[in-house]
Design a protein around this motif. Structure first.
Motif, PDB file in Angstrom:
ATOM      1  N   GLN A  86     -10.225  17.153   7.078  1.00 44.92           N
ATOM      2  CA  GLN A  86     -10.252  17.389   5.639  1.00 44.92           C
ATOM      3  C   GLN A  86      -8.927  17.010   4.998  1.00 44.92           C
ATOM      4  OE1 GLN A  86     -12.945  18.353   3.719  1.00 44.92           O
ATOM      5  NE2 GLN A  86     -11.540  17.753   2.090  1.00 44.92           N
ATOM      6  N   ALA A  87      -7.823  17.355   5.686  1.00 45.31           N
ATOM      7  CA  ALA A  87      -6.503  16.988   5.168  1.00 45.31           C
ATOM      8  C   ALA A  87      -6.343  15.473   5.106  1.00 45.31           C
ATOM      9  CB  ALA A  87      -5.413  17.602   6.043  1.00 45.31           C
ATOM     10  N   ALA A  88      -6.865  14.783   6.137  1.00 46.02           N
ATOM     11  CA  ALA A  88      -6.782  13.319   6.145  1.00 46.02           C
ATOM     12  C   ALA A  88      -7.599  12.724   5.001  1.00 46.02           C
ATOM     13  CB  ALA A  88      -7.275  12.784   7.488  1.00 46.02           C
ATOM     14  N   ALA A  89      -8.774  13.302   4.747  1.00 47.94           N
ATOM     15  CA  ALA A  89      -9.609  12.817   3.648  1.00 47.94           C
ATOM     16  C   ALA A  89      -8.924  13.043   2.300  1.00 47.94           C
ATOM     17  CB  ALA A  89     -10.964  13.517   3.676  1.00 47.94           C
ATOM     18  N   ASP A  90      -8.297  14.213   2.138  1.00 42.56           N
ATOM     19  CA  ASP A  90      -7.578  14.498   0.889  1.00 42.56           C
ATOM     20  C   ASP A  90      -6.403  13.543   0.711  1.00 42.56           C
ATOM     21  OD1 ASP A  90      -9.336  16.556   0.485  1.00 42.56           O
ATOM     22  OD2 ASP A  90      -7.994  18.109   1.222  1.00 42.56           O
ATOM     23  N   THR A  91      -5.689  13.286   1.824  1.00 39.15           N
ATOM     24  CA  THR A  91      -4.552  12.371   1.756  1.00 39.15           C
ATOM     25  C   THR A  91      -5.007  10.965   1.392  1.00 39.15           C
ATOM     26  OG1 THR A  91      -3.331  13.654   3.383  1.00 39.15           O
ATOM     27  CG2 THR A  91      -2.642  11.372   3.060  1.00 39.15           C
ATOM     28  N   ARG A  92      -6.106  10.552   1.976  1.00 39.72           N
ATOM     29  CA  ARG A  92      -6.625   9.216   1.672  1.00 39.72           C
ATOM     30  C   ARG A  92      -7.019   9.101   0.203  1.00 39.72           C
ATOM     31  NH1 ARG A  92     -11.904   6.195   4.414  1.00 39.72           N
ATOM     32  NH2 ARG A  92     -11.792   4.316   3.132  1.00 39.72           N
ATOM     33  N   LYS A  93      -7.624  10.150  -0.317  1.00 33.84           N
ATOM     34  CA  LYS A  93      -8.012  10.123  -1.733  1.00 33.84           C
ATOM     35  C   LYS A  93      -6.793  10.010  -2.630  1.00 33.84           C
ATOM     36  CE  LYS A  93     -10.718  12.661  -5.173  1.00 33.84           C
ATOM     37  NZ  LYS A  93     -11.550  13.868  -5.410  1.00 33.84           N
ATOM     38  N   ARG A  94      -5.731  10.796  -2.316  1.00 36.74           N
ATOM     39  CA  ARG A  94      -4.511  10.720  -3.122  1.00 36.74           C
ATOM     40  C   ARG A  94      -3.849   9.356  -2.970  1.00 36.74           C
ATOM     41  NH1 ARG A  94      -3.907  16.062  -1.072  1.00 36.74           N
ATOM     42  NH2 ARG A  94      -2.499  15.296   0.550  1.00 36.74           N
ATOM     43  N   THR A  95      -3.901   8.806  -1.746  1.00 40.51           N
ATOM     44  CA  THR A  95      -3.299   7.494  -1.512  1.00 40.51           C
ATOM     45  C   THR A  95      -4.023   6.416  -2.297  1.00 40.51           C
ATOM     46  OG1 THR A  95      -2.617   8.163   0.707  1.00 40.51           O
ATOM     47  CG2 THR A  95      -2.707   5.802   0.262  1.00 40.51           C
ATOM     48  N   GLU A  96      -5.338   6.508  -2.336  1.00 39.95           N
ATOM     49  CA  GLU A  96      -6.113   5.515  -3.076  1.00 39.95           C
ATOM     50  C   GLU A  96      -5.819   5.598  -4.578  1.00 39.95           C
ATOM     51  OE1 GLU A  96     -10.052   6.429  -1.887  1.00 39.95           O
ATOM     52  OE2 GLU A  96      -9.969   5.207  -0.055  1.00 39.95           O
ATOM     53  N   GLN A  97      -5.692   6.818  -5.082  1.00 47.86           N
ATOM     54  CA  GLN A  97      -5.362   6.961  -6.493  1.00 47.86           C
ATOM     55  C   GLN A  97      -3.972   6.409  -6.782  1.00 47.86           C
ATOM     56  OE1 GLN A  97      -7.408   7.908  -8.923  1.00 47.86           O
ATOM     57  NE2 GLN A  97      -9.036   8.120  -7.399  1.00 47.86           N
ATOM     58  N   ALA A  98      -3.033   6.676  -5.877  1.00 40.32           N
ATOM     59  CA  ALA A  98      -1.675   6.158  -6.044  1.00 40.32           C
ATOM     60  C   ALA A  98      -1.666   4.639  -5.982  1.00 40.32           C
ATOM     61  CB  ALA A  98      -0.753   6.735  -4.977  1.00 40.32           C
ATOM     62  N   MET A  99      -2.515   4.076  -5.120  1.00 46.29           N
ATOM     63  CA  MET A  99      -2.576   2.621  -4.996  1.00 46.29           C
ATOM     64  C   MET A  99      -3.053   1.991  -6.296  1.00 46.29           C
ATOM     65  SD  MET A  99      -4.397   0.395  -1.969  1.00 46.29           S
ATOM     66  CE  MET A  99      -6.016   1.137  -2.230  1.00 46.29           C
ATOM     67  N   LEU A 100      -4.025   2.599  -6.938  1.00 46.20           N
ATOM     68  CA  LEU A 100      -4.512   2.069  -8.210  1.00 46.20           C
ATOM     69  C   LEU A 100      -3.443   2.141  -9.297  1.00 46.20           C
ATOM     70  CD1 LEU A 100      -8.166   3.462  -8.384  1.00 46.20           C
ATOM     71  CD2 LEU A 100      -7.455   1.096  -8.056  1.00 46.20           C
ATOM     72  N   LEU A 101      -2.653   3.226  -9.250  1.00 46.93           N
ATOM     73  CA  LEU A 101      -1.612   3.395 -10.260  1.00 46.93           C
ATOM     74  C   LEU A 101      -0.402   2.509  -9.988  1.00 46.93           C
ATOM     75  CD1 LEU A 101      -1.720   7.288 -10.660  1.00 46.93           C
ATOM     76  CD2 LEU A 101      -2.643   5.587 -12.244  1.00 46.93           C
ATOM     77  N   SER A 102      -0.120   2.207  -8.717  1.00 51.21           N
ATOM     78  CA  SER A 102       1.094   1.494  -8.358  1.00 51.21           C
ATOM     79  C   SER A 102       0.956  -0.020  -8.477  1.00 51.21           C
ATOM     80  CB  SER A 102       1.505   1.841  -6.921  1.00 51.21           C
ATOM     81  OG  SER A 102       1.734   3.234  -6.797  1.00 51.21           O
ATOM     82  N   TYR A 103      -0.264  -0.522  -8.253  1.00 49.91           N
ATOM     83  CA  TYR A 103      -0.447  -1.974  -8.234  1.00 49.91           C
ATOM     84  C   TYR A 103      -1.432  -2.383  -9.321  1.00 49.91           C
ATOM     85  CZ  TYR A 103       1.631  -1.067  -3.708  1.00 49.91           C
ATOM     86  OH  TYR A 103       2.458  -0.620  -2.712  1.00 49.91           O
ATOM     87  N   ALA A 104      -0.902  -3.113 -10.293  1.00 49.27           N
ATOM     88  CA  ALA A 104      -1.740  -3.518 -11.416  1.00 49.27           C
ATOM     89  C   ALA A 104      -2.719  -4.613 -11.021  1.00 49.27           C
ATOM     90  CB  ALA A 104      -0.868  -3.988 -12.575  1.00 49.27           C
ATOM     91  N   SER A 105      -2.384  -5.380 -10.006  1.00 48.61           N
ATOM     92  CA  SER A 105      -3.249  -6.480  -9.603  1.00 48.61           C
ATOM     93  C   SER A 105      -3.251  -6.614  -8.095  1.00 48.61           C
ATOM     94  CB  SER A 105      -2.786  -7.794 -10.230  1.00 48.61           C
ATOM     95  OG  SER A 105      -1.536  -8.183  -9.684  1.00 48.61           O
ATOM     96  N   GLU A 106      -4.174  -7.405  -7.592  1.00 51.51           N
ATOM     97  CA  GLU A 106      -4.267  -7.648  -6.157  1.00 51.51           C
ATOM     98  C   GLU A 106      -3.049  -8.404  -5.646  1.00 51.51           C
ATOM     99  OE1 GLU A 106      -7.330 -10.117  -3.357  1.00 51.51           O
ATOM    100  OE2 GLU A 106      -8.217  -8.728  -4.836  1.00 51.51           O
ATOM    101  N   ASP A 107      -2.489  -9.273  -6.493  1.00 50.81           N
ATOM    102  CA  ASP A 107      -1.291 -10.030  -6.097  1.00 50.81           C
ATOM    103  C   ASP A 107      -0.101  -9.105  -5.845  1.00 50.81           C
ATOM    104  OD1 ASP A 107      -2.612 -12.434  -6.215  1.00 50.81           O
ATOM    105  OD2 ASP A 107      -2.053 -12.835  -8.299  1.00 50.81           O
ATOM    106  N   ASP A 108       0.020  -8.042  -6.656  1.00 47.50           N
ATOM    107  CA  ASP A 108       1.107  -7.077  -6.446  1.00 47.50           C
ATOM    108  C   ASP A 108       0.971  -6.409  -5.086  1.00 47.50           C
ATOM    109  OD1 ASP A 108       2.102  -7.655  -8.932  1.00 47.50           O
ATOM    110  OD2 ASP A 108       1.090  -5.982  -9.927  1.00 47.50           O
ATOM    111  N   LEU A 109      -0.250  -6.076  -4.731  1.00 49.85           N
ATOM    112  CA  LEU A 109      -0.496  -5.430  -3.447  1.00 49.85           C
ATOM    113  C   LEU A 109      -0.229  -6.406  -2.299  1.00 49.85           C
ATOM    114  CD1 LEU A 109      -1.473  -2.942  -1.897  1.00 49.85           C
ATOM    115  CD2 LEU A 109      -3.827  -3.720  -2.246  1.00 49.85           C
ATOM    116  N   LYS A 110      -0.617  -7.656  -2.473  1.00 50.26           N
ATOM    117  CA  LYS A 110      -0.410  -8.665  -1.434  1.00 50.26           C
ATOM    118  C   LYS A 110       1.074  -8.890  -1.161  1.00 50.26           C
ATOM    119  CE  LYS A 110      -4.645 -11.383  -1.928  1.00 50.26           C
ATOM    120  NZ  LYS A 110      -5.199 -12.701  -2.340  1.00 50.26           N
ATOM    121  N   ARG A 111       1.890  -8.801  -2.207  1.00 43.44           N
ATOM    122  CA  ARG A 111       3.324  -9.034  -2.028  1.00 43.44           C
ATOM    123  C   ARG A 111       3.937  -7.994  -1.079  1.00 43.44           C
ATOM    124  NH1 ARG A 111       3.314 -11.309  -7.284  1.00 43.44           N
ATOM    125  NH2 ARG A 111       3.300  -9.267  -8.294  1.00 43.44           N
TER     126      ARG A 111
END
Length: 209
Positions: A86-111
């Motif tokens: 459950q903790a891993a699932a919660d962490t993954r959810k927070r990580t995914e939300q952070a990923m959306l907020l941190s990278y405006a585009s796919e190119d930013d993530l690729k860098r």
């Protein structure tokens, strides 16, 4: 003077309490099979059993067998694993939300992955160079030892020690190379999985057209 009314009240209350319904206990005995009794033997307190009403014969309850120490340990381990999942699932959810907020585009993530890939690739290249160099040096030393033996000379103790050290170093470098190559393969898989997840999240976050 107050003791008499209080005692009378207590007797009245006791008289009004309904008697406990009698039960019939049934359990499976390894020797005699299904056994039932209106009194539960002390050695069956921790056994699985069904309970029936003596008056109506209806099943009124059931008791599971008491867990063994091993079963309790397994249950505790399962509970710990469930909390960890459950903790891993919660962490993954927070990580995914952070990923959306941190990278405006796919190119930013690729860098970000490009920087990590460059570091791992450099480690792989360095390890490959070291393996090739150590292999060449070891072959040279082995040829020297072979020439000595073919000439009927005894292999020098220092040369034999050098061969052993170079061989050990070559094995160590090969292990490092294998480790770096595994990291590179895992990173490639992580890149693809993360990009696919990012695209899915990004698509879900887009307002309907």
């Amino acid at each position: 003077m107050l003791l008499v009314p209080l005692a009378a009240a207590a007797l009245t209350a006791a008289a009004q309490d309904p008697p406990k319904a009698k039960k019939l206990y049934c359990w499976n005995d390894p020797d005699s099979g299904r056994t039932c009794s209106d009194a539960l033997p002390p050695d069956r307190v921790n056994s699985a059993r069904d309970e029936f009403s003596v008056n109506s014969g209806a099943r009124v309850g059931a008791v599971d067998a008491a867990m063994t120490a091993e079963q309790r340990a397994d249950a505790a381990a399962a509970a710990i694993q469930a909390r960890a999942d459950q903790a891993a699932a919660d962490t993954r959810k927070r990580t995914e939300q952070a990923m959306l907020l941190s990278y405006a585009s796919e190119d930013d993530l690729k860098r970000v992955f490009t920087e990590r890939s460059t570091l791992v690739d450099n480690s792989v290249d360095t390890a490959r160079y070291n393996v090739a160099s150590m292999r060449a040096a070891l072959i040279t030393k082995l040829q020297q030892a072979g020439d000595a033996e073919l000439s009927g000379r005894q292999v020098d103790a220092k040369l034999a020690q050098d061969i052993g050290q170079r061989h050990a170093e070559l094995v160590r470098q090969q292990r490092l190379l294998n480790s770096f190559e595994q990291q590179r393969a895992q990173l490639s898989s992580e890149v693809q999985d993360t990009l696919q997840r990012y695209r899915t999240l990004k698509g879900a976050a887009q307002p309907p057209g």
